[in-house]
Enzyme design. Structure first.
Site, short mmCIF file in Angstrom:
data_model
loop_
_atom_site.label_atom_id
_atom_site.label_comp_id
_atom_site.label_asym_id
_atom_site.label_seq_id
_atom_site.Cartn_x
_atom_site.Cartn_y
_atom_site.Cartn_z
N LEU A 1 7.48 1.49 6.28
CA LEU A 1 8.49 0.43 6.31
C LEU A 1 9.86 0.95 5.86
CD1 LEU A 1 9.30 -2.47 6.88
CD2 LEU A 1 8.43 -3.08 4.63
N THR B 1 0.85 -1.19 0.00
CA THR B 1 0.00 0.00 0.00
C THR B 1 0.89 1.25 0.00
OG1 THR B 1 -0.20 -0.08 2.40
CG2 THR B 1 -1.93 -1.18 1.13
N THR C 1 1.43 4.40 1.56
CA THR C 1 2.16 4.95 2.70
C THR C 1 3.05 3.89 3.34
OG1 THR C 1 0.40 6.55 3.11
CG2 THR C 1 1.95 6.17 4.91
N CYS C 2 2.57 2.68 3.42
CA CYS C 2 3.33 1.58 4.03
C CYS C 2 4.59 1.28 3.23
CB CYS C 2 2.47 0.32 4.13
SG CYS C 2 0.92 0.58 5.03
N SER C 3 4.47 1.26 1.91
CA SER C 3 5.60 0.91 1.04
C SER C 3 6.54 2.06 0.75
CB SER C 3 5.08 0.36 -0.30
OG SER C 3 4.44 -0.87 -0.12
#
Length: 169
Positions: free
Chosen positions: A46, A38, A40-42
């Site tokens: 992270l 996703t 923001t996560c990628s």
């Protein structure tokens, strides 16, 4: 921590793993994201922990781990895609751990089913000593905040007198 096994990918395939066992006798940063791959996560969450992993280790953290309500195959592919070597990816495919942490939210409004709300915590010997949860946690939120669960927030807390005392540094 809830004593619920998560699943991790091994050379032999998916295997159960106990977060209680992983964190025993360790200082650990555990953060949760809504989903692998996703935006923001990628792009931020992270990668920020990948970039700051060395700083966290220098501050006394033994393990950095990421939990997401994804299956182990997706989490493994995400790890390979981002070239992750120094962060433990912990799939919570059924959302049982996330539910027990009271962080499971409905994201049907964006076609994701139930997922984790974004949070971060510091564990010492399996006990939560500090936790940050993004504001606005609600089912089908129109927002995906990312303001206080980043590695900078965690590092700044560790650097403070209270954090050093709680971690025994």
């Amino acid at each position: 921590l809830p004593s619920i096994n998560l699943t991790t990918m091994t050379a032999e395939g998916p295997k159960p793993v106990s977060l209680t066992e992983i964190s025993a006798g360790k200082k650990m940063v555990l953060f949760a994201v809504p989903g692998a791959f996703t935006p923001t996560c990628s792009a931020q969450h992270l990668p920020g922990f990948i970039e700051k992993n060395k700083d966290l280790k220098e501050k006394g953290i033994d393990i950095v781990a990421c939990v997401s309500v994804n299956d182990p195959f997706v989490m493994n592919a995400w790890g390979k895609d981002l070239g992750i070597e120094n962060i433990k990816l912990l799939p919570d495919g059924n959302g049982a751990f996330t539910k027990r942490m009271e962080q499971l939210v409905d994201k049907q409004n964006v076609g994701m089913g139930t997922r984790s709300w974004r949070y971060a915590m510091i564990l010492k010997n399996g006990k939560i000593i500090k936790q940050w949860v993004e504001e606005g946690k609600t089912d089908n939120a129109d927002i995906d905040p990312f303001s206080n669960t980043d590695p900078g927030t965690v590092i700044n807390w560790i650097k403070g007198d209270y954090g050093r005392d709680k971690l025994g540094l």
